[in-house]
Design a protein around this motif. Structure first.
Motif, PDB file in Angstrom:
ATOM      1  N   GLU A   1      17.187  10.174  76.636  1.00 30.72           N
ATOM      2  CA  GLU A   1      16.505  10.923  75.568  1.00 30.72           C
ATOM      3  C   GLU A   1      16.685  10.219  74.225  1.00 30.72           C
ATOM      4  N   THR A   2      15.610  10.150  73.471  1.00 38.18           N
ATOM      5  CA  THR A   2      15.671   9.507  72.166  1.00 38.18           C
ATOM      6  C   THR A   2      14.642  10.158  71.254  1.00 38.18           C
ATOM      7  N   GLU A   3      14.945  10.249  69.944  1.00 43.67           N
ATOM      8  CA  GLU A   3      14.011  10.889  69.026  1.00 43.67           C
ATOM      9  C   GLU A   3      13.109   9.856  68.354  1.00 43.67           C
ATOM     10  N   GLN A   4      11.811  10.116  68.350  1.00 47.39           N
ATOM     11  CA  GLN A   4      10.846   9.210  67.710  1.00 47.39           C
ATOM     12  C   GLN A   4       9.868  10.020  66.868  1.00 47.39           C
ATOM     13  N   PHE A   5       9.157   9.316  65.988  1.00 50.80           N
ATOM     14  CA  PHE A   5       8.057   9.947  65.254  1.00 50.80           C
ATOM     15  C   PHE A   5       6.728   9.677  65.947  1.00 50.80           C
ATOM     16  N   PHE A   6       5.843  10.663  65.851  1.00 53.03           N
ATOM     17  CA  PHE A   6       4.524  10.559  66.487  1.00 53.03           C
ATOM     18  C   PHE A   6       3.432  10.802  65.456  1.00 53.03           C
ATOM     19  N   LEU A   7       2.319  10.091  65.626  1.00 50.84           N
ATOM     20  CA  LEU A   7       1.123  10.328  64.810  1.00 50.84           C
ATOM     21  C   LEU A   7       0.265  11.346  65.560  1.00 50.84           C
ATOM     22  N   ASP A   8      -0.129  12.405  64.851  1.00 48.24           N
ATOM     23  CA  ASP A   8      -0.862  13.499  65.482  1.00 48.24           C
ATOM     24  C   ASP A   8      -2.351  13.158  65.606  1.00 48.24           C
ATOM     25  N   LEU A   9      -2.682  12.259  66.524  1.00 49.82           N
ATOM     26  CA  LEU A   9      -4.079  11.826  66.677  1.00 49.82           C
ATOM     27  C   LEU A   9      -5.049  12.963  67.002  1.00 49.82           C
ATOM     28  N   PRO A  10      -4.659  13.966  67.839  1.00 53.08           N
ATOM     29  CA  PRO A  10      -5.619  15.040  68.136  1.00 53.08           C
ATOM     30  C   PRO A  10      -6.100  15.777  66.881  1.00 53.08           C
ATOM     31  N   ALA A  11      -5.318  15.742  65.794  1.00 57.96           N
ATOM     32  CA  ALA A  11      -5.745  16.412  64.559  1.00 57.96           C
ATOM     33  C   ALA A  11      -6.930  15.714  63.895  1.00 57.96           C
ATOM     34  N   PHE A  12      -7.307  14.550  64.427  1.00 60.27           N
ATOM     35  CA  PHE A  12      -8.430  13.795  63.843  1.00 60.27           C
ATOM     36  C   PHE A  12      -9.631  13.717  64.776  1.00 60.27           C
ATOM     37  N   ALA A  13      -9.521  14.352  65.948  1.00 66.36           N
ATOM     38  CA  ALA A  13     -10.588  14.189  66.949  1.00 66.36           C
ATOM     39  C   ALA A  13     -11.934  14.618  66.394  1.00 66.36           C
ATOM     40  N   SER A  14     -11.987  15.746  65.697  1.00 63.56           N
ATOM     41  CA  SER A  14     -13.296  16.233  65.273  1.00 63.56           C
ATOM     42  C   SER A  14     -13.845  15.398  64.112  1.00 63.56           C
ATOM     43  N   VAL A  15     -12.992  15.045  63.146  1.00 57.87           N
ATOM     44  CA  VAL A  15     -13.496  14.256  62.014  1.00 57.87           C
ATOM     45  C   VAL A  15     -13.854  12.831  62.451  1.00 57.87           C
ATOM     46  N   LEU A  16     -13.072  12.273  63.391  1.00 52.06           N
ATOM     47  CA  LEU A  16     -13.418  10.942  63.922  1.00 52.06           C
ATOM     48  C   LEU A  16     -14.742  10.993  64.675  1.00 52.06           C
ATOM     49  N   GLY A  17     -14.938  12.080  65.420  1.00 50.86           N
ATOM     50  CA  GLY A  17     -16.170  12.241  66.193  1.00 50.86           C
ATOM     51  C   GLY A  17     -17.390  12.264  65.282  1.00 50.86           C
ATOM     52  N   SER A  18     -17.328  13.048  64.215  1.00 48.18           N
ATOM     53  CA  SER A  18     -18.497  13.105  63.312  1.00 48.18           C
ATOM     54  C   SER A  18     -18.728  11.757  62.643  1.00 48.18           C
ATOM     55  N   TRP A  19     -17.623  11.105  62.277  1.00 49.28           N
ATOM     56  CA  TRP A  19     -17.750   9.809  61.618  1.00 49.28           C
ATOM     57  C   TRP A  19     -18.382   8.773  62.569  1.00 49.28           C
ATOM     58  N   LEU A  20     -17.890   8.724  63.806  1.00 45.31           N
ATOM     59  CA  LEU A  20     -18.426   7.742  64.764  1.00 45.31           C
ATOM     60  C   LEU A  20     -19.910   7.993  65.047  1.00 45.31           C
ATOM     61  N   GLN A  21     -20.281   9.274  65.111  1.00 45.85           N
ATOM     62  CA  GLN A  21     -21.693   9.596  65.398  1.00 45.85           C
ATOM     63  C   GLN A  21     -22.632   9.045  64.322  1.00 45.85           C
ATOM     64  N   GLU A  22     -22.099   8.866  63.114  1.00 47.06           N
ATOM     65  CA  GLU A  22     -22.947   8.353  62.017  1.00 47.06           C
ATOM     66  C   GLU A  22     -23.128   6.838  62.059  1.00 47.06           C
ATOM     67  N   GLN A  23     -22.367   6.141  62.921  1.00 50.50           N
ATOM     68  CA  GLN A  23     -22.373   4.667  62.881  1.00 50.50           C
ATOM     69  C   GLN A  23     -23.529   4.111  63.691  1.00 50.50           C
ATOM     70  N   LYS A  24     -24.636   3.874  63.042  1.00 43.77           N
ATOM     71  CA  LYS A  24     -25.826   3.405  63.762  1.00 43.77           C
ATOM     72  C   LYS A  24     -25.858   1.885  63.893  1.00 43.77           C
ATOM     73  N   SER A  25     -25.111   1.172  63.030  1.00 45.85           N
ATOM     74  CA  SER A  25     -25.256  -0.286  63.020  1.00 45.85           C
ATOM     75  C   SER A  25     -24.226  -0.996  63.906  1.00 45.85           C
ATOM     76  N   TRP A  26     -23.243  -0.258  64.446  1.00 51.68           N
ATOM     77  CA  TRP A  26     -22.215  -0.919  65.258  1.00 51.68           C
ATOM     78  C   TRP A  26     -22.830  -1.462  66.550  1.00 51.68           C
ATOM     79  N   ARG A  27     -22.163  -2.480  67.102  1.00 44.24           N
ATOM     80  CA  ARG A  27     -22.579  -2.970  68.411  1.00 44.24           C
ATOM     81  C   ARG A  27     -22.443  -1.814  69.413  1.00 44.24           C
ATOM     82  N   PRO A  28     -23.432  -1.607  70.268  1.00 41.19           N
ATOM     83  CA  PRO A  28     -23.443  -0.428  71.152  1.00 41.19           C
ATOM     84  C   PRO A  28     -22.201  -0.318  72.037  1.00 41.19           C
ATOM     85  N   ASN A  29     -21.689  -1.485  72.512  1.00 35.55           N
ATOM     86  CA  ASN A  29     -20.512  -1.421  73.395  1.00 35.55           C
ATOM     87  C   ASN A  29     -19.294  -0.881  72.650  1.00 35.55           C
TER      88      ASN A  29
END
Ligand SMILES: [Zn+2]
Length: 605
Positions: A188-216
């Protein structure tokens, strides 16, 4: 020329300082980012191109142990080797620095604190692996076993290369140490974690706006959103950036995870560049919305194995620092920071049908390549035949063919024919008189290419941009063959002068169109046509002091504003003296293919 100047950050993936770079590395992040930045500077935009060596983490510790040196000594060595590799390829960084500077530590710790204060970082007790025989921590990627998702035997503790999933090392079936084969013990060891799930919705809206990125890239990034998990950002390790919290900052056994500090490098390098420029706030123009409401455009360049860090994790860190995740919050003391404008990812390059492997000698290092061939020959191959949108194989026979048929017989031959005929017969750049429709058509093609090639470069379609520029070269070669100016010397000297005038104008245009791809040979053509000064500036390796009292180190930088190169057709100067040219490219003997194949280790595929 654009009517308004854009502000562009070129953020180039940070090479890991555990060895020299091979051509697979520079085909992914190196050459494409430099082609892009050189074009943007020529088009009159304000560019900041930054990167550096990524020097923390376990692989450096393990290798340093193996070589009997300290981690710092190993990082010092490869920082210098890598900076030299990139310099010799002409990659024009405004600042190529490293992650062991005090400035970097301070900026990383500021980002951590901003995220922590906004509630996006939390502590958690987890299981960590140690080696029973040595008592040292065994990092995830040094654990190997059977994947508990797909059953692949050979999955690493952090990731399965077969199914692509991120893994928890303690769940691996039949885990073993890749260092000495023993079974790791989990404690057992204590570590810090980044709460990525707290960004799922804002990342999703942001990614949906990216029309110029390579499709892959976009598709891959959207898929990752379905399974965002909190991600550990600290490690049981004594080599890294200290965790900037009371009770943690002085602990020798806990440091920030190497990936967390490395992605902050784009920002810390921008800050370092500004501090060195004499205006410590100059970085803000490339990271923050300006007084006019204009956001800077940040382009991130990398190989596809790094997409997740640039389309998901780093944007989440920026959003959290700005207070824009599910838990809201306030921007940290640096102020709100801009998200990537475009994530430009390359696919993989293989070598003669096999994966690059330094240990099996299936590799060609940049410095070895450049000891035998010119930088522009490699830059040309990577752009014309590299892994821009699909995995691509490097073969020596294709390198030979592209060099001899396209660079030497195509572009080099056009320059050589035009300049030598004009030098021999006239001694200067002649005037053009009574242009025919064919003369006008070629000149129009060449002038028109600036808009077409520029548009492709602006959209990071480098292969298509180079093909369009080389089409001008092909048309000009056809024009010279059709008009046979060497026959006109006796029969119609005035017409010969006009044909050479038109050809030299197109050579001058093509030199400009090819400058982002072939900066070394474009410089030579500029001088062959009588140009004075520097056309296309090159990076330099400079020794500098650490700004905050640490040990000095070399950086790559350059005075790119001195360069005369502009993205436009300019009329050639009639009457400029011309000397007989020397060839701008080296024709290669076909025997190099067998020589190079013999240098590759192991059995052929
Ligand atoms: Zn798997």
């Amino acid at each position: 020329m654009p009517s308004t100047q854009r502000t562009i950050l070129t953020a180039v993936a940070w090479p890991y300082a555990n060895g020299p770079r091979h051509i697979g590395h520079v085909s992914g992040f190196g050459v494409p980012s430099d082609v892009f930045s050189r074009y943007q500077r020529m088009a009159g935009n304000r560019v900041l191109m930054v990167s550096g060596t990524d020097e923390h983490g376990t692989p450096i510790l393990v290798q340093a142990d193996k070589e009997g040196v300290t981690a710092r000594e190993l990082a010092d060595r490869y920082n210098r080797v890598i900076a030299e590799d990139l310099r010799s390829l002409g990659l024009a960084y405004d600042l190529f620095t490293r992650t062991t500077t005090r400035n970097h530590y301070a900026v990383v710790q500021e980002i951590f604190k901003g995220l922590y204060d906004n509630g996006y970082i939390f502590p958690k007790t987890t299981l960590g692996a140690i080696s029973p025989s040595t008592g040292r921590t065994l990092p995830d990627r040094y654990i190997e076993g059977t994947c508990y998702i797909c059953g692949y035997d050979g999955a690493r503790g952090d990731q399965c290369d077969n199914c692509g999933n991120q893994l928890d090392p303690e769940k691996l079936i039949n885990p073993r140490s890749r260092i000495n084969g023993e079974t790791p013990k989990f404690i057992e060891t204590e570590q810090f974690f980044l709460d990525l799930p707290a960004f799922a919705s804002v990342l999703g809206s942001w990614l949906q706006e990216q029309k110029s990125w390579r499709p892959n890239v976009l598709k891959f990034s959207l898929n990752l959103l379905d399974d965002l998990q909190p991600r550990a950002i600290s490690r049981d390790l004594d080599w890294g950036v200290p965790v900037p919290l009371e009770g943690w900052v002085d602990r020798p056994d806990k440091k920030l995870y190497v990936w967390f500090d490395a992605v902050v490098g784009y920002l810390s390098a921008s800050v370092e560049w500004a501090r060195r420029s004499g205006d410590p706030d100059a970085w803000r123009a490339f990271w923050q919305v300006g007084p006019d409401g204009e956001a800077p455009a940040a382009y991130y360049f990398m190989g596809k194995d790094n997409i997740v860090f640039h389309s998901e994790i780093w944007p989440a860190m920026l959003l959290g620092y700005d207070g824009r995740g599910d838990k809201n919050g306030e921007p940290g003391s640096l102020g709100a920071l801009a998200l990537p404008h475009e994530v430009v990812s390359s696919e993989f390059l293989t070598m003669e049908g096999r994966k690059f492997s330094s240990s099996r000698a299936v590799v060609i290092y940049v410095r070895d390549f450049l000891s035998r061939y010119d930088a522009d020959a490699l830059r040309y191959y990577i752009t014309a035949a590299g892994p821009e949108t699909q995995d691509t194989d490097f073969t020596w026979s294709e390198f030979l063919r592209r060099n001899n048929d396209e660079l030497v017989a195509g572009w080099g031959n056009l320059v050589n024919r035009a300049v030598s005929m004009a030098a021999k017969n006239l001694g200067e750049i002649p005037a053009g008189k009574d242009l025919t429709p064919e003369d006008e058509a070629l000149l129009a093609t060449s002038r028109g290419a600036f808009a077409a090639v520029g548009d492709l470069l602006d959209r990071c379609r480098f292969k298509a941009a180079l093909a369009e520029a080389m089409r001008v070269v092909a048309e000009a070669n056809k024009y010279v063959s059709d008009h046979e100016p060497w026959k006109l010397a006796k029969t119609d000297p005035e017409r010969m002068a006009t044909v050479l005038h038109v050809t030299l104008q197109v050579v001058d245009d093509a030199k400009t169109l090819l400058t982002p791809f072939l900066p070394f040979s474009s410089e030579k053509v500029f001088h062959l046509l009588g140009g004075e000064g520097t056309w296309s500036a090159m990076p330099e390796l400079r020794e500098v002091e650490d700004l905050d009292g640490g040990p000095g180190y070399p950086v790559l930088t350059g005075d790119y504003d001195q360069a005369l190169a502009r993205w436009e057709s300019t009329p050639i100067e009639v009457g400029r003296k011309l000397e007989p040219p020397t060839p701008i490219f080296k024709k290669l003997d076909p025997s190099i293919v067998d020589e190079e194949l013999a240098r590759l280790g192991g059995e052929a595929a």
